[in-house]
Design an enzyme around this catalytic site. Sequence first.
Site, short mmCIF file in Angstrom:
data_model
loop_
_atom_site.label_atom_id
_atom_site.label_comp_id
_atom_site.label_asym_id
_atom_site.label_seq_id
_atom_site.Cartn_x
_atom_site.Cartn_y
_atom_site.Cartn_z
N VAL A 143 0.84 -1.20 0.00
CA VAL A 143 0.00 0.00 0.00
C VAL A 143 0.87 1.25 0.00
CG1 VAL A 143 -1.92 1.20 1.08
CG2 VAL A 143 -1.69 -1.29 1.36
N SER A 144 0.69 2.10 -0.99
CA SER A 144 1.47 3.33 -1.14
C SER A 144 0.60 4.55 -0.86
CB SER A 144 2.03 3.42 -2.57
OG SER A 144 2.59 4.70 -2.79
N PRO A 145 1.18 5.59 -0.21
CA PRO A 145 0.44 6.83 -0.02
C PRO A 145 0.49 7.73 -1.26
CG PRO A 145 2.61 7.06 0.93
CD PRO A 145 2.52 5.64 0.39
N ASP A 167 7.64 3.67 -4.86
CA ASP A 167 7.89 4.66 -3.81
C ASP A 167 9.37 5.01 -3.73
OD1 ASP A 167 5.23 4.69 -3.07
OD2 ASP A 167 5.47 3.18 -1.51
#
Length: 770
Positions: free
Chosen positions: A340-342, A453
């Site tokens: 999960v990436s922001p 990321d």
Amino acid sequence: MMERQSLIRLWSSFFYISTLFWMQVHSHSEYLIGLGSYDITGPAADVNMMGYADMAQVASGIHFRLRARTFIVSDPQGKRVVFVNIDACMASQIVTLKVIERLKARYGDLYTEKNVAISGIHTHAGPGGYLQYVVYIVTSLGFVRQSFDALVDGIENSIIQAHENLRPGSIFLNNGELLDAGVNRSPSAYLNNPSGERSEYKYDTDKEMTLLKFVDDQWGPVGSFNWFATHGTSMSRTNSLISGDNKGAAARLMEDWFEQREELVSDEIPRRVSSIIENHQDSRKLAAGELLEIASYFESQPGRPATRVSSAARRVRSALRKADKPGFVSAFCQTNCGDVSPNVLGAFCLDTGLPCDFNHSTCGGRNELCYGRGPGYPDEFESTRVIGERQFKKALDLFNKASEELQGKVDYRQVYVDFSQLNVTLSKKDGNSEVVRTCPAAMGFAFAAGTTDGPGAFDFTQGDDKGNPFWRMVRNFLKTPHKKQMDCHYPKPILLDTGEMTKPYAWAPSILSLQILRIGKLFILSVPGEFTTMAGRRLRDAVKTQLKRSGDKGLSGEIHVVIAGLANGYSQYVTTFEEYQVQRYEGASTLFGPHTLSGYIQEFKKLSKSLVLGRNVQPGPQPPNLLDKQVSFLTPVVMDSTPGGDSFGDVISDVPKNLSVKRGSNLVTVVFRSACPRNDLMTEGTFALVERLEREDKSWTPVYDDDDLCLRFKWSRHKKFSSRSQATIEWRIPESASPGVYRITHFGAAKKLFGSVQHFTGSSSAFVVT
């Protein structure tokens, strides 16, 4: 504006009265609760940051400070559990062992490895060098004692605070969906999971936030902890300022919101306000000319000696703390964030601006140009704030509406498991079973490709299940994996056989801590790694099913199971078997082979069964303590100096004469003669301070320090090995700042040639904010 202020004051008063009414109704609590918080910022210079494994990313200042935040829940007649959330990339096995050692010396067997959990938020902007295995400290030039000590001291002090704050109270649970704070960065791997399983879920990441609200019987709300999955990678690998990233920012916003609410209720003049909450201070308005005339009397002060306590005494939040009331503690904890990436706008190629290749996250076949974009793109600080604010606002909504009270047993189980040789029993579709085995740790070729990321280098790519001859030759120079090891990890092509590399000491862990903490119907699973979305779902579902089969009458209705990631140690990633086959970054970083997740599920089912049945568990093999084996190649600070005639703390570049700036749109910068921040970490203190002039008595009141998102402390040397350095302090004036006369102050400590340290301070000329 005045109408808005009146409405907010009315809302705050209503909230306060409602809290008092609630306290009267719920005055007989079955738990003792205590919360604590302490600074763990560590060295803000020269030390490589933990997370991206990029030797060029070396700390050189502070975005905002890092903290350890703790809650303790105790059954007055029985057991207690401790949960510590740390603003660090991950927990460390050696830090955990040292903290437990100290707690046992202080409290006996009250707090042990069985009931104390330490979980990292996974910021990639904190000092490294505090883990005990070679592969995790190579880029830090080995072990960094200052990083280690800052964590151990801060965690211990936060637990001591929580212990001393133990009082009767209640805990409320709430959960809800947050949709715009994370995206799946490896969607092609997620899609390899069975379609029937995927159809059970609406999203390819977990969107649920679970929050605990802690309410003291006397004082009312005293804190909140929540779990939500998103990576701490809003700050990129080019950032060199220490930062808690999006989760640290959310915690700061939540704690400041509560402080501001308390001030509004008590009708006191607020000393500071969050950058996303309007200022409500009523003050006499002076014309800009009058303010400028006042400011002209205060020119920059030359650097001068200071005491160590001066920076701590002038910190904003410590000055506001009421001695007889515990401070509000809010933690934003990490869970199954593995994929999960922001960076929610997606991943794009730097050269073309087009989306990256879907299966491999490459641009023209290479990974170096593929980067994820956060909501503030191209400003990573803005992305950090936005993702933090989204988590904060969701947590605030859950906090205000929390109504499900936790009741029932407080308990725990913990075991050490050797994941390098674990027999795992798998059920087959025909009803039979087979026994498979996990493997000694190893990392695949796609590990070196990095993620969107933080892309890797050279010609590595995600999804590589073959490897190439050149890098195999490089690998073999370190350690050639034997055929059994390669077969065990198949289809992962082994790049680093870390589990079988032991010189000068172990390169990777094998013995891991698995732990369950229970508070009524809430079960916290402490895992020493990063579970992907589907891996986390499978683990939670397996534990829930096991708990429901137990026959425990206290578990009727909904059971809440959360995963506390990166807890008590670190062993990289855990994917599903199907995701592992794709060999993207997360699969290549699943250390113990394709059956790692099945091993976790098997062992956690055993733990959960023993927990609800009240059975003891065997502790398992003890992990090694490698503290005495650690080596460091980080150069110490020899001395600091200034040009002849100058002093530490002198202003090099002052604010312009008669400066008048507007709120919300201006940046004020001051440069000081400085010294290396490693001389004194200013723990629970500050390197930078914005002060406002109180017109009545001409005193300076602290309003922003280096724990505020709007104030940045940047440090640099004139040359790489120079003893001369400077501090650049930048204040981005928030809309919430009160009009008035301000100045910027710098604190530091300089090292003399023979080792003694001298503290100093200096201040800029005054300027006007309108």
